[in-house]
Every structure is written in structure tokens, then in C-alpha cells.
Design a protein around this motif. Structure first.
Motif, PDB file in Angstrom:
ATOM      1  N   ILE A   1     -27.411   4.101 -14.579  1.00 36.44           N
ATOM      2  CA  ILE A   1     -26.461   3.476 -13.648  1.00 36.44           C
ATOM      3  C   ILE A   1     -26.851   3.798 -12.213  1.00 36.44           C
ATOM      4  O   ILE A   1     -26.817   2.935 -11.323  1.00 36.44           O
ATOM      5  CB  ILE A   1     -25.020   3.937 -13.958  1.00 36.44           C
ATOM      6  N   GLN A   2     -27.253   5.046 -11.977  1.00 42.09           N
ATOM      7  CA  GLN A   2     -27.635   5.454 -10.629  1.00 42.09           C
ATOM      8  C   GLN A   2     -28.876   4.693 -10.175  1.00 42.09           C
ATOM      9  O   GLN A   2     -28.936   4.225  -9.030  1.00 42.09           O
ATOM     10  CB  GLN A   2     -27.898   6.963 -10.595  1.00 42.09           C
ATOM     11  N   SER A   3     -29.850   4.546 -11.079  1.00 42.83           N
ATOM     12  CA  SER A   3     -31.062   3.821 -10.680  1.00 42.83           C
ATOM     13  C   SER A   3     -30.757   2.350 -10.434  1.00 42.83           C
ATOM     14  O   SER A   3     -31.293   1.744  -9.499  1.00 42.83           O
ATOM     15  CB  SER A   3     -32.155   3.978 -11.734  1.00 42.83           C
ATOM     16  N   LYS A   4     -29.878   1.732 -11.231  1.00 39.41           N
ATOM     17  CA  LYS A   4     -29.509   0.345 -10.993  1.00 39.41           C
ATOM     18  C   LYS A   4     -28.725   0.203  -9.693  1.00 39.41           C
ATOM     19  O   LYS A   4     -28.869  -0.796  -8.985  1.00 39.41           O
ATOM     20  CB  LYS A   4     -28.692  -0.205 -12.162  1.00 39.41           C
ATOM     21  N   ALA A   5     -27.914   1.196  -9.415  1.00 41.52           N
ATOM     22  CA  ALA A   5     -27.152   1.139  -8.163  1.00 41.52           C
ATOM     23  C   ALA A   5     -28.100   1.232  -6.966  1.00 41.52           C
ATOM     24  O   ALA A   5     -27.917   0.527  -5.966  1.00 41.52           O
ATOM     25  CB  ALA A   5     -26.127   2.264  -8.121  1.00 41.52           C
ATOM     26  N   GLN A   6     -29.106   2.088  -7.050  1.00 34.47           N
ATOM     27  CA  GLN A   6     -30.064   2.200  -5.956  1.00 34.47           C
ATOM     28  C   GLN A   6     -30.888   0.928  -5.834  1.00 34.47           C
ATOM     29  O   GLN A   6     -31.198   0.486  -4.727  1.00 34.47           O
ATOM     30  CB  GLN A   6     -30.983   3.405  -6.172  1.00 34.47           C
ATOM     31  N   GLU A   7     -31.240   0.305  -6.967  1.00 33.40           N
ATOM     32  CA  GLU A   7     -31.966  -0.960  -6.911  1.00 33.40           C
ATOM     33  C   GLU A   7     -31.094  -2.034  -6.284  1.00 33.40           C
ATOM     34  O   GLU A   7     -31.567  -2.854  -5.491  1.00 33.40           O
ATOM     35  CB  GLU A   7     -32.386  -1.408  -8.312  1.00 33.40           C
ATOM     36  N   GLY A   8     -29.824  -2.026  -6.632  1.00 32.53           N
ATOM     37  CA  GLY A   8     -28.912  -3.006  -6.064  1.00 32.53           C
ATOM     38  C   GLY A   8     -28.748  -2.796  -4.572  1.00 32.53           C
ATOM     39  O   GLY A   8     -28.608  -3.757  -3.798  1.00 32.53           O
ATOM     40  N   LYS A   9     -28.769  -1.553  -4.092  1.00 33.89           N
ATOM     41  CA  LYS A   9     -28.647  -1.248  -2.683  1.00 33.89           C
ATOM     42  C   LYS A   9     -29.882  -1.735  -1.955  1.00 33.89           C
ATOM     43  O   LYS A   9     -29.797  -2.284  -0.873  1.00 33.89           O
ATOM     44  CB  LYS A   9     -28.510   0.272  -2.510  1.00 33.89           C
ATOM     45  N   ARG A  10     -31.036  -1.566  -2.563  1.00 33.11           N
ATOM     46  CA  ARG A  10     -32.265  -2.001  -1.927  1.00 33.11           C
ATOM     47  C   ARG A  10     -32.301  -3.518  -1.829  1.00 33.11           C
ATOM     48  O   ARG A  10     -32.758  -4.064  -0.823  1.00 33.11           O
ATOM     49  CB  ARG A  10     -33.478  -1.530  -2.726  1.00 33.11           C
ATOM     50  N   THR A  11     -31.878  -4.218  -2.881  1.00 32.69           N
ATOM     51  CA  THR A  11     -31.882  -5.677  -2.794  1.00 32.69           C
ATOM     52  C   THR A  11     -30.831  -6.163  -1.822  1.00 32.69           C
ATOM     53  O   THR A  11     -31.009  -7.187  -1.174  1.00 32.69           O
ATOM     54  CB  THR A  11     -31.625  -6.319  -4.181  1.00 32.69           C
ATOM     55  N   ASP A  12     -29.713  -5.447  -1.714  1.00 29.55           N
ATOM     56  CA  ASP A  12     -28.684  -5.855  -0.757  1.00 29.55           C
ATOM     57  C   ASP A  12     -29.204  -5.693   0.664  1.00 29.55           C
ATOM     58  O   ASP A  12     -29.064  -6.559   1.494  1.00 29.55           O
ATOM     59  CB  ASP A  12     -27.422  -5.003  -0.925  1.00 29.55           C
ATOM     60  N   THR A  13     -29.741  -4.536   0.942  1.00 31.24           N
ATOM     61  CA  THR A  13     -30.218  -4.279   2.302  1.00 31.24           C
ATOM     62  C   THR A  13     -31.509  -5.018   2.561  1.00 31.24           C
ATOM     63  O   THR A  13     -31.753  -5.519   3.651  1.00 31.24           O
ATOM     64  CB  THR A  13     -30.426  -2.775   2.550  1.00 31.24           C
ATOM     65  N   GLY A  14     -32.346  -5.101   1.525  1.00 35.81           N
ATOM     66  CA  GLY A  14     -33.625  -5.773   1.748  1.00 35.81           C
ATOM     67  C   GLY A  14     -33.496  -7.281   1.672  1.00 35.81           C
ATOM     68  O   GLY A  14     -34.258  -8.011   2.268  1.00 35.81           O
TER      69      GLY A  14
END
Length: 176
Positions: free
Chosen positions: A159-172
Motif C-alpha cells: 500500500i505504501q509503495s502504491k501510495a508513493q507511486e500515486g504521489k509521483r504520478t500526481d505530482t509528475g
């Protein structure tokens, strides 16, 4: 007239006559005189069983007589009290049937649970003393707790890794 048999005389065919203690027909050659009387044990058995059988037969007669007299006396009472007795008998019969059915269901349930418990013990290999079974149960619980903890940790990391991936796609993915 001497040739005719008299009515009181019986003629026997020559094949059915006994000759010298032997049967002439059939050729068996068995001695007719070989038949003896009952043995001593048979006589004693008859002498023993005759009084017992007679006593039991007399008791059966007395019981039958008493039953007939009792039925003759109580039949008018049954007829007079039948409006009360019939519902009472039906009620008592239903109550007894209910108790017997309840007991049968209880025994069936207990035997089913006992069978299931024995089946479960055999399937899990839980044989031995109570202490050994408790130790095995504790070990299985610890193993399950460790497995659950590890699984929870893995799911948390995922979940943490998916959340970080989601943050990167949101910001990126967004450009302001």
C-alpha cells in the motif's frame, strides 16, 4: 370256503413281511430290534421339565383369569371416565413422545459432535496426551500469528509503495 379270508383276518403281502428280524423289501438288512428306549439323560430332562412347564402353564392360566376379571371390573369405569381419560392419555402420550424425541435428538447431536471432534483430531494428527495437544495448538497459533503479521507487513508495504507511486504520478503528471 377255506380259500376265502375271513373278515377279521388280514392278509399281508409277502414282500412286507418280516422274516427273521430282517426286512425283506428294500434290501436294507437293518435289524428291527435295534430300536431302544430313551436314554437316562432324556428321562431326567423330561422329569425336570414337566413340573417347570406345568407351573408356568398354571401361572399363565392364573394371569389370564386375573386379567379377564380386572378387565370386567374396570371396563365400566373406563366407559364412565372416558371423557377425562382419553384426553389425559393423549396428553401423556404426546408428552412421553416429546421427551423421547428430545432425548433422541440430543443423543444424535452429541454423537455427531463426538464424531466430528474425532474426525478433526485424526485429520489434524492431534493424537497423544492433552499437554502435547495444547503445545501443538500453541505452536499453530504462534505460526498463524507470525504469518498474519508478515502478511500485514507485506500488504502495508504494498500500500505504501502504491501510495508513493500515486504521489509521483500526481505530482509528475500535473504541470502548473
Amino acid at each position: 370256503m377255506a380259500d376265502r379270508p375271513q373278515p377279521h383276518q388280514i392278509q399281508v403281502h409277502p414282500q412286507h413281511q418280516y422274516g427273521g428280524g430282517q426286512l425283506l423289501y428294500g434290501g436294507g438288512g437293518k435289524n428291527v430290534q435295534s430300536h431302544r428306549g430313551p436314554s437316562t439323560s432324556q428321562v431326567l430332562a423330561i422329569l425336570t421339565l414337566l413340573p417347570v412347564g406345568g407351573t408356568l402353564l398354571a401361572l399363565a392360566g392364573v394371569t389370564l383369569t386375573g386379567t379377564i376379571i380386572g378387565l370386567a371390573v374396570t371396563t365400566p369405569l373406563f366407559i364412565i371416565f372416558s371423557p377425562v381419560l382419553v384426553p389425559a392419555v393423549i396428553t401423556i402420550g404426546l408428552a412421553v413422545t416429546g421427551f423421547l424425541t428430545s432425548g433422541a435428538f440430543g443423543l444424535t447431536g452429541l454423537s455427531s459432535l463426538s464424531w466430528f471432534l474425532n474426525y478433526f483430531r485424526q485429520a489434524t494428527g492431534a493424537t497423544g496426551s492433552a499437554q502435547e495437544q495444547l503445545d501443538r495448538a500453541k505452536k499453530r497459533m504462534l505460526d498463524m500469528a507470525e504469518f498474519t503479521g508478515q502478511k500485514t507487513k507485506d500488504v502495508g508495504q504494498e500500500i505504501q509503495s502504491k501510495a508513493q507511486e500515486g504521489k509521483r504520478t500526481d505530482t509528475g503528471g500535473r504541470e502548473k
